[in-house]
Design a protein around this motif. Structure first.
Motif, PDB file in Angstrom:
ATOM      1  N   UNK A  33      58.574  67.716 -15.550  1.00  0.00           N
ATOM      2  CA  UNK A  33      58.134  68.221 -14.256  1.00  0.00           C
ATOM      3  C   UNK A  33      57.797  69.711 -14.374  1.00  0.00           C
ATOM      4  N   UNK A  34      56.870  70.149 -13.554  1.00  0.00           N
ATOM      5  CA  UNK A  34      56.425  71.541 -13.572  1.00  0.00           C
ATOM      6  C   UNK A  34      56.941  72.267 -12.335  1.00  0.00           C
ATOM      7  N   UNK A  35      57.597  73.402 -12.480  1.00  0.00           N
ATOM      8  CA  UNK A  35      58.038  74.178 -11.312  1.00  0.00           C
ATOM      9  C   UNK A  35      56.832  74.735 -10.544  1.00  0.00           C
ATOM     10  N   UNK A  36      56.863  74.588  -9.223  1.00  0.00           N
ATOM     11  CA  UNK A  36      55.802  75.111  -8.368  1.00  0.00           C
ATOM     12  C   UNK A  36      56.422  75.736  -7.131  1.00  0.00           C
ATOM     13  N   UNK A  37      55.657  76.606  -6.492  1.00  0.00           N
ATOM     14  CA  UNK A  37      55.987  77.071  -5.148  1.00  0.00           C
ATOM     15  C   UNK A  37      54.902  76.568  -4.203  1.00  0.00           C
ATOM     16  N   UNK A  38      55.306  76.174  -2.996  1.00  0.00           N
ATOM     17  CA  UNK A  38      54.367  75.634  -2.018  1.00  0.00           C
ATOM     18  C   UNK A  38      54.587  76.333  -0.676  1.00  0.00           C
ATOM     19  N   UNK A  39      53.489  76.475   0.038  1.00  0.00           N
ATOM     20  CA  UNK A  39      53.571  76.962   1.406  1.00  0.00           C
ATOM     21  C   UNK A  39      52.672  76.082   2.267  1.00  0.00           C
ATOM     22  N   UNK A  40      53.271  75.420   3.258  1.00  0.00           N
ATOM     23  CA  UNK A  40      52.549  74.515   4.141  1.00  0.00           C
ATOM     24  C   UNK A  40      52.295  75.228   5.469  1.00  0.00           C
ATOM     25  N   UNK A  41      51.003  75.405   5.815  1.00  0.00           N
ATOM     26  CA  UNK A  41      50.611  76.175   7.004  1.00  0.00           C
ATOM     27  C   UNK A  41      51.293  77.543   6.979  1.00  0.00           C
ATOM     28  N   UNK A  42      51.951  77.908   8.067  1.00  0.00           N
ATOM     29  CA  UNK A  42      52.612  79.219   8.133  1.00  0.00           C
ATOM     30  C   UNK A  42      54.107  79.104   7.866  1.00  0.00           C
ATOM     31  N   UNK A  61      49.323  68.873   7.273  1.00  0.00           N
ATOM     32  CA  UNK A  61      49.086  70.300   7.468  1.00  0.00           C
ATOM     33  C   UNK A  61      47.598  70.566   7.688  1.00  0.00           C
ATOM     34  N   UNK A  62      47.331  71.809   8.057  1.00  0.00           N
ATOM     35  CA  UNK A  62      45.952  72.310   8.101  1.00  0.00           C
ATOM     36  C   UNK A  62      45.592  73.019   6.800  1.00  0.00           C
ATOM     37  N   UNK A  63      46.584  73.704   6.237  1.00  0.00           N
ATOM     38  CA  UNK A  63      46.379  74.404   4.966  1.00  0.00           C
ATOM     39  C   UNK A  63      47.617  74.228   4.097  1.00  0.00           C
ATOM     40  N   UNK A 101      44.078  74.121 -13.433  1.00  0.00           N
ATOM     41  CA  UNK A 101      44.269  75.190 -12.458  1.00  0.00           C
ATOM     42  C   UNK A 101      45.751  75.503 -12.355  1.00  0.00           C
ATOM     43  N   UNK A 102      46.059  76.766 -12.115  1.00  0.00           N
ATOM     44  CA  UNK A 102      47.449  77.169 -11.933  1.00  0.00           C
ATOM     45  C   UNK A 102      47.776  77.384 -10.460  1.00  0.00           C
ATOM     46  N   UNK A 103      46.743  77.493  -9.639  1.00  0.00           N
ATOM     47  CA  UNK A 103      46.953  77.608  -8.194  1.00  0.00           C
ATOM     48  C   UNK A 103      45.895  76.807  -7.452  1.00  0.00           C
ATOM     49  N   UNK A 104      46.275  76.318  -6.300  1.00  0.00           N
ATOM     50  CA  UNK A 104      45.372  75.532  -5.467  1.00  0.00           C
ATOM     51  C   UNK A 104      45.658  75.844  -4.011  1.00  0.00           C
ATOM     52  N   UNK A 105      44.625  76.181  -3.290  1.00  0.00           N
ATOM     53  CA  UNK A 105      44.719  76.361  -1.844  1.00  0.00           C
ATOM     54  C   UNK A 105      43.745  75.400  -1.191  1.00  0.00           C
ATOM     55  N   UNK A 106      44.230  74.607  -0.253  1.00  0.00           N
ATOM     56  CA  UNK A 106      43.386  73.613   0.412  1.00  0.00           C
ATOM     57  C   UNK A 106      43.449  73.808   1.917  1.00  0.00           C
ATOM     58  N   UNK A 107      42.327  73.565   2.579  1.00  0.00           N
ATOM     59  CA  UNK A 107      42.289  73.622   4.042  1.00  0.00           C
ATOM     60  C   UNK A 107      41.258  72.620   4.547  1.00  0.00           C
ATOM     61  N   UNK A 108      41.349  72.313   5.834  1.00  0.00           N
ATOM     62  CA  UNK A 108      40.506  71.278   6.424  1.00  0.00           C
ATOM     63  C   UNK A 108      39.435  71.908   7.303  1.00  0.00           C
ATOM     64  N   UNK A 109      38.239  71.344   7.242  1.00  0.00           N
ATOM     65  CA  UNK A 109      37.124  71.713   8.116  1.00  0.00           C
ATOM     66  C   UNK A 109      36.886  70.525   9.045  1.00  0.00           C
ATOM     67  N   UNK A 110      37.448  70.549  10.271  1.00  0.00           N
ATOM     68  CA  UNK A 110      37.426  69.360  11.131  1.00  0.00           C
ATOM     69  C   UNK A 110      36.014  68.969  11.575  1.00  0.00           C
ATOM     70  N   UNK A 111      35.742  67.670  11.509  1.00  0.00           N
ATOM     71  CA  UNK A 111      34.529  67.061  12.061  1.00  0.00           C
ATOM     72  C   UNK A 111      33.258  67.794  11.624  1.00  0.00           C
ATOM     73  N   UNK A 112      33.175  68.057  10.332  1.00  0.00           N
ATOM     74  CA  UNK A 112      32.047  68.845   9.800  1.00  0.00           C
ATOM     75  C   UNK A 112      30.902  67.987   9.280  1.00  0.00           C
TER      76      UNK A 112
END
Length: 351
Positions: free
Chosen positions: A231-240, A310-312, A333-344
């Motif tokens: 397993x790989x250690x990661x840090x995560x942040x969901x929304x705020x 989440x949204x991000x 990749x060592x980092x990933x940031x994802x977010x949603x663009x609603x109804x695009x």
């Protein structure tokens, strides 16, 4: 002076005849106007005003281009459409420029003819244009098509949906991936799922020849040989929310939830709900995968399978991990940031 009954009768008869002629002429003219309106109009040069589609086709995913093109032209004509514009992808341009050209030229619908990768590229260029996207799924996974009810590898049925189906507005996911801390991120879009770890590694190491022979079963074979791993250690942040720490084998961020075979990896995911669904998988060793499989198949919670909505979301790993976008390998990749663009994005789905 009195008018004789014979003269009065003739006057009435003439009046009735005049009224009948006027009514008849009115009916004929009305019918002609209706018939004229029901037909495609023509320009001065004789070109029909029937709608026209553009087909963005992946050169390596579609066999016998000429036969498929003729088939699509014939089927389009039967549905009242002109022969579509045929735009092939290239190594240098996997569909972005072709899609932008189709929109600029006034295509009524732009059809992605290939796998999820082609669909993803076409969708990224169609987002926000109000031009709908049709699907002719011809890849291995075809996960977006499956989640939207468009039948894979059935050209006639899927073309009928692309040209005459119902418009459905769906979300688009976006990601920024960086190869190392401080490295410039690369931004991409996704419609199905993106992620880091085990699933991306399997997709990156599956032999293309095997995929052609046995389809998505090739992923199962490749995955079986990679169940062992740390397993790989990661840090995560969901929304705020607060920063969380995990040791993971994979993290998947999804816009839809169904995999091949109808397996629901994210049972609550909908493509038009304005949310991203996230699954974090953290098994220990080979035997740790058994409860993971059980949790996915039974849709029950387990300590090794976590779900978020989440949204991000931001993920930072201790070391580079394999990455994937809609089933296509995306390097490491060592980092990933994802977010949603609603109804695009507008997509044609079964009516």
């Amino acid at each position: 002076m009195s008018i004789s009954s014979d003269v009065l009768r003739d006057v009435v008869l003439i009046a009735v005849l005049v009224i009948a002629v006027v009514v008849l002429i009115t009916l004929v003219l009305t019918r002609r106007r209706l018939l004229f309106r029901s037909r495609p109009t023509e320009n001065l040069d004789g070109a029909s005003e029937a709608p026209r589609a553009a087909v963005v086709v992946h050169g390596k995913k579609v066999d016998d281009h000429d036969a498929r093109r003729r088939q699509i032209e014939v089927l389009s004509g039967r549905l009242g459409w002109r022969a579509p514009v045929w735009l092939e992808t290239t190594i240098e341009d996997p569909g972005r420029g072709q899609t932008r050209k189709a929109v600029a030229d006034g295509a009524s619908v732009v059809i992605a003819f290939g796998g999820d990768g082609t669909t993803r590229v076409v969708a990224g260029s169609l987002a926000g244009t109000n031009v709908p996207m049709g699907l002719l799924p011809a890849g291995t996974g075809n996960l977006l098509a499956r989640n939207l009810g468009v039948p894979p590898n059935r050209l006639e049925s899927s073309l009928h949906i692309a040209l005459t189906g119902r418009n459905r507005t769906i979300d688009i996911g976006h990601v920024e991936m960086a190869d190392a801390p401080g490295a410039p991120p690369r931004e991409e879009s996704f419609l199905v799922m993106s992620g880091l770890g085990f699933d991306a590694e399997v997709m990156a190491t599956t032999a293309p020849e095997l995929k052609k022979k046995i389809g998505w079963g090739a992923y199962v074979i490749a995955g079986a040989g990679r169940l062992r791993g740390r397993r790989t250690p990661v840090t995560m942040r969901v929304d705020d929310g607060p920063v969380q720490q995990r040791k993971i084998r994979a993290v998947v961020v999804g816009n839809v939830g169904m995999l091949q075979g109808g397996i629901q990896l994210m049972p609550g995911a909908l493509p038009d709900d304005g949310w991203l669904d996230v699954v974090v998988v953290s098994p220990r060793g080979m035997t740790g995968w058994l409860p993971v499989v059980g949790a996915v198949l039974t849709r029950r919670n387990h300590a090794t399978v976590e779900h978020f909505r989440c949204r991000t979301i931001e993920i930072h790993a201790d070391k580079p991990m394999f990455a994937q976008l809609d089933g296509d390998p995306a390097g490491k990749a060592q980092s990933l940031k994802a977010w949603v663009d609603p109804l695009a994005l507008i997509v044609r789905v079964p009516g």
